[in-house]
Design a protein around this motif. Structure first.
Motif, PDB file in Angstrom:
ATOM      1  N   LYS A   1      27.704  46.425  39.388  1.00 40.66           N
ATOM      2  CA  LYS A   1      28.838  45.491  39.309  1.00 40.66           C
ATOM      3  C   LYS A   1      30.159  46.246  39.302  1.00 40.66           C
ATOM      4  N   ARG A   2      30.178  47.383  38.643  1.00 43.50           N
ATOM      5  CA  ARG A   2      31.402  48.200  38.631  1.00 43.50           C
ATOM      6  C   ARG A   2      31.700  48.735  40.024  1.00 43.50           C
ATOM      7  N   ASP A   3      30.658  49.171  40.711  1.00 44.01           N
ATOM      8  CA  ASP A   3      30.843  49.731  42.048  1.00 44.01           C
ATOM      9  C   ASP A   3      31.389  48.700  43.033  1.00 44.01           C
ATOM     10  N   ARG A   4      31.052  47.430  42.814  1.00 42.52           N
ATOM     11  CA  ARG A   4      31.570  46.397  43.712  1.00 42.52           C
ATOM     12  C   ARG A   4      33.086  46.255  43.598  1.00 42.52           C
ATOM     13  N   VAL A   5      33.639  46.787  42.514  1.00 42.60           N
ATOM     14  CA  VAL A   5      35.093  46.753  42.322  1.00 42.60           C
ATOM     15  C   VAL A   5      35.739  48.070  42.744  1.00 42.60           C
TER      16      VAL A   5
ATOM     17  N   GLY B   1      49.838  55.349  40.093  1.00 35.62           N
ATOM     18  CA  GLY B   1      51.078  54.871  40.711  1.00 35.62           C
ATOM     19  C   GLY B   1      50.818  53.792  41.732  1.00 35.62           C
ATOM     20  N   GLY B   2      49.777  53.979  42.555  1.00 35.42           N
ATOM     21  CA  GLY B   2      49.414  52.967  43.549  1.00 35.42           C
ATOM     22  C   GLY B   2      48.849  51.720  42.903  1.00 35.42           C
ATOM     23  N   LEU B   3      48.001  51.899  41.894  1.00 36.24           N
ATOM     24  CA  LEU B   3      47.443  50.750  41.174  1.00 36.24           C
ATOM     25  C   LEU B   3      48.545  49.920  40.522  1.00 36.24           C
ATOM     26  N   THR B   4      49.518  50.609  39.923  1.00 32.99           N
ATOM     27  CA  THR B   4      50.598  49.906  39.212  1.00 32.99           C
ATOM     28  C   THR B   4      51.459  49.097  40.161  1.00 32.99           C
ATOM     29  N   VAL B   5      51.904  49.723  41.253  1.00 31.88           N
ATOM     30  CA  VAL B   5      52.774  48.988  42.178  1.00 31.88           C
ATOM     31  C   VAL B   5      52.002  47.861  42.849  1.00 31.88           C
ATOM     32  N   ALA B   6      50.727  48.081  43.158  1.00 29.50           N
ATOM     33  CA  ALA B   6      49.918  47.043  43.807  1.00 29.50           C
ATOM     34  C   ALA B   6      49.721  45.848  42.884  1.00 29.50           C
TER      35      ALA B   6
ATOM     36  N   LEU C   1      46.960  45.018  49.901  1.00 34.55           N
ATOM     37  CA  LEU C   1      45.754  45.790  50.218  1.00 34.55           C
ATOM     38  C   LEU C   1      45.978  47.225  49.763  1.00 34.55           C
ATOM     39  N   LEU C   2      45.099  47.697  48.890  1.00 33.57           N
ATOM     40  CA  LEU C   2      45.155  49.067  48.377  1.00 33.57           C
ATOM     41  C   LEU C   2      44.069  49.874  49.080  1.00 33.57           C
ATOM     42  N   LEU C   3      44.457  50.975  49.716  1.00 33.71           N
ATOM     43  CA  LEU C   3      43.525  51.794  50.493  1.00 33.71           C
ATOM     44  C   LEU C   3      43.349  53.167  49.850  1.00 33.71           C
TER      45      LEU C   3
ATOM     46  N   ILE D   1      44.493  42.797  40.963  1.00 33.78           N
ATOM     47  CA  ILE D   1      44.923  42.711  42.371  1.00 33.78           C
ATOM     48  C   ILE D   1      44.082  41.678  43.117  1.00 33.78           C
ATOM     49  N   GLN D   2      42.783  41.706  42.887  1.00 38.73           N
ATOM     50  CA  GLN D   2      41.891  40.762  43.563  1.00 38.73           C
ATOM     51  C   GLN D   2      42.135  39.326  43.103  1.00 38.73           C
ATOM     52  N   LYS D   3      42.462  39.148  41.839  1.00 37.59           N
ATOM     53  CA  LYS D   3      42.713  37.813  41.294  1.00 37.59           C
ATOM     54  C   LYS D   3      43.819  37.096  42.061  1.00 37.59           C
ATOM     55  N   TYR D   4      44.805  37.866  42.540  1.00 36.36           N
ATOM     56  CA  TYR D   4      45.948  37.275  43.237  1.00 36.36           C
ATOM     57  C   TYR D   4      45.839  37.381  44.758  1.00 36.36           C
TER      58      TYR D   4
END
Length: 613
Positions: A45-49, A73-78, A89-91, A300-303
């Motif tokens: 389940k963790r890996d799916r995220v 930094g990318g997680l925060t701005v995203a 979309l975070l890559l 991020i996915q929630k929105y």
């Protein structure tokens, strides 16, 4: 008529300022924060995220923003932009999201890569509120022991040990007990710490207001008249501590949180901020460092957004007007274009400008001018060791250890980095030891009967450069033998502090600057990204080094925006989000902080009232 216009101008300016500061909807809300849910131990389940691989059908439609790189930094701005209504979309080029916040598990041992401890996470702190907002309250942190750092200087019979405590007053008082002849020097240093901590937002403001205004305030001296922070930020750490004391051991204490730059080349503000960061406590994420990416990605996915890994970006797409409009992502032998009106790079200024931009854009003078403001950071060298035995059996603790062979950091670092490839492994001047399994109370549940240790030091990329064209795990015997010369020396040094680990070692993995380049995408293996030297933190350089770039719609996030570390990179993400939204979201966070403090005061008053009844 002209009189009316003249009288109306101040009102128009005031209205415009009010709209800029308060007129836009905040991406943050107290209502979005909910109590932490149960820990997710199911790895699938963790890996799916955090390990969802790239494919075109997983890219959300009608994207507003693409973020390259899933470090903090990318997680925060995203997450911030997602909460502001943008589809993001975070890559991530690696097979797991998180950057320096990711963990890896080998043979039952779990290691953090770049997150060793975080400060300023006490109740209702700005950083804690930011973490709560981007994870919507799902991140939990374990407060470490008050004695959070030990500093060892010298070797053998000449070794001196100093301990660093957290606490608003205890940190300073405890240091004075250890240096009774230098209490005035410590008092003065803590005054600098206080100025640095309380006025750093002035430096951040230089990046948020129009650049012409920032430079005007600095060049006219108005900014310097307002606060000493603008002079201090460009002041050499060695020069300052030399005026405070001649005690070389205390010099080390004032700069012990090393990041690859000797004190003579570093800003006193950055060194002071790093120590102040832990004044109110040191913390570690419950469940391990990977919890950070796991929960922020779910926000991020929630929105309506997503995070996809194994998605190496090969180019930022720029149209004929010089505007970024998307990226190219490599999957196997094919490249796929993904379009969005905003592109944010969290993979460092050198990678962004020298590798991802089209060649004809790279050579433009304004791009080269930005690049010339920065220098490549030092590479990092890490040794990950796994042991059979519990922390109690092995004498491992949550306290971190910083080891220095002597008390002249400037000379020892300069001499070390001047060494040739063959001499470097036997002459390592300093190292850092952390035991993640002793910090996370849940580590015993995930990996019972096992303990782990991470050792870190700095290293020159050039010492490993001859193997740069080889691939990971296929670099040959010479490379293996060379990196093990470093690793063996570091581990042998660690055994002088923790003698019980020597016979319990059952696993060891070594990461060189080349390893960091492969897994973290860090240029020249620099985990702290661009060098944090004195030139970078002069007030004018701070004003010029901002999130927007010479390429319209392309922005920079992360450590290269403000400073190194988890907190520094997170603030880089917040500054980037503020720039994209054209809205100073720090005001939103500060207003939220006031609300929470009022709520807390009300709760305490009610509790006191009940006790009196």
């Amino acid at each position: 008529m002209w009189l009316l216009i003249f009288l109306a101008l101040p009102l128009m300016w005031a209205a415009g300022t009010y709209w800029y500061l308060f007129g836009k909807k905040s991406p943050f809300s107290l209502e979005s924060v909910r109590p932490p849910g149960p820990r997710e131990f199911d790895q699938k389940k963790r890996d799916r995220v955090i390990k969802q691989g790239f494919s075109v059908d997983r890219v959300p439609e009608n994207l507003d923003v693409i973020v390259i790189g899933s470090g903090i930094g990318g997680l925060t701005v995203a997450a911030t932009l997602a909460k502001a209504g943008r589809k993001v979309l975070l890559l991530e080029q690696h097979d797991q999201a998180g950057g320096c916040c990711h963990t890896f598990v080998e043979k039952g041992f779990e290691f953090d890569v770049g997150l060793h401890y975080i400060g300023q996470l006490h109740e209702n702190s700005l950083l804690r509120i930011a973490f709560d907002q981007i994870s919507e309250g799902q991140l939990e942190f374990q407060q470490l022991d008050q004695h959070f750092d030990t500093i060892l200087i010298g070797q053998g019979d000449e070794k001196r040990e100093y301990t660093i405590f957290t606490g608003k007053t205890e940190m300073e008082a405890h240091l004075k007990k250890q240096f009774p002849d230098d209490t005035s020097a410590i008092t003065e240093f803590f005054k600098i710490m206080k100025i640095s901590a309380k006025k750093t937002h002035y430096l951040a403001t230089l990046k948020l207001i129009p650049q012409w205004l920032s430079l005007f305030l600095l060049k006219t001296g108005i900014a310097h008249f307002m606060s000493p922070i603008f002079d201090l930020s460009g002041t050499c750490a060695t020069d300052v501590v030399n005026t405070l004391t001649s005690n070389k051991d205390l010099h080390v204490i004032f700069s012990y949180l090393f990041y690859g730059v000797p004190p003579k080349d570093s800003s006193i503000v950055i060194n002071a901020l790093l120590i102040h960061h832990y004044k109110r406590g040191a913390y570690y994420p419950k469940g391990g460092a990977s919890e950070i990416a796991f929960h922020i990605i779910r926000t991020i996915q929630k929105y309506g957004g997503n995070c996809l890994v194994r998605a190496p970006v090969t180019q930022v797409l720029v149209n004929k007007k010089g505007e970024a409009y998307g990226v190219k992502v490599r999957k196997g032998q094919e490249e796929h274009e993904v379009h969005a009106p905003v592109v944010i790079s969290n993979c460092g200024i050198f990678t962004t400008f020298q590798k991802l931009l089209p060649p004809e854009i790279q050579i433009k003078p304004d791009i080269q001018e930005r690049l010339n403001m920065m220098k490549h950071g030092r590479g990092s060298f890490l040794v990950f060791s796994g042991f059979d035995g519990t922390a109690e059996e092995l004498g491992l603790v949550s306290t971190n250890f910083w080891l220095f062979k002597n008390n002249d950091m400037d000379r020892s670092m300069e001499e070390f980095f001047a060494l040739g490839k063959d001499d470097a492994p036997e002459n390592i001047p300093m190292m850092f030891i952390t035991m993640p399994s002793a910090k996370d109370p849940e580590a015993k549940i995930r990996n019972p009967g096992k303990s782990c240790m991470t050792i870190l030091t700095m290293a020159k990329y050039e010492w490993f450069e001859e193997w740069s064209d080889t691939t990971v795990r296929k670099r040959g015997d010479e490379y293996h033998q060379y990196k093990m010369r470093f690793a063996n020396k570091l581990f042998e040094w660690a055994c002088t502090v923790f003698p019980k680990i020597k016979d319990k070692l059952v696993f060891q993995e070594v990461a060189t600057p080349l390893t960091n380049m492969h897994y973290l995408g860090s240029q020249r293996g620099a985990m702290y990204s661009a060098e944090h030297n004195l030139d970078r933190f002069g007030a004018e350089a701070v004003a010029r080094n901002r999130c927007n770039t010479p390429v319209k719609n392309l922005y920079i996030s992360g450590q290269d925006v403000f400073s190194c570390g988890i907190a520094g990179a997170l603030h880089g993400g917040l500054l980037c989000a503020a720039t994209v939204l054209d809205h100073i979201i720090y005001i939103d966070l500060l207003l939220m902080k006031k609300k929470l403090k009022r709520r807390k005061a009300k709760e305490l008053a009610q509790l006191a009232k009940k006790k009196l009844q």
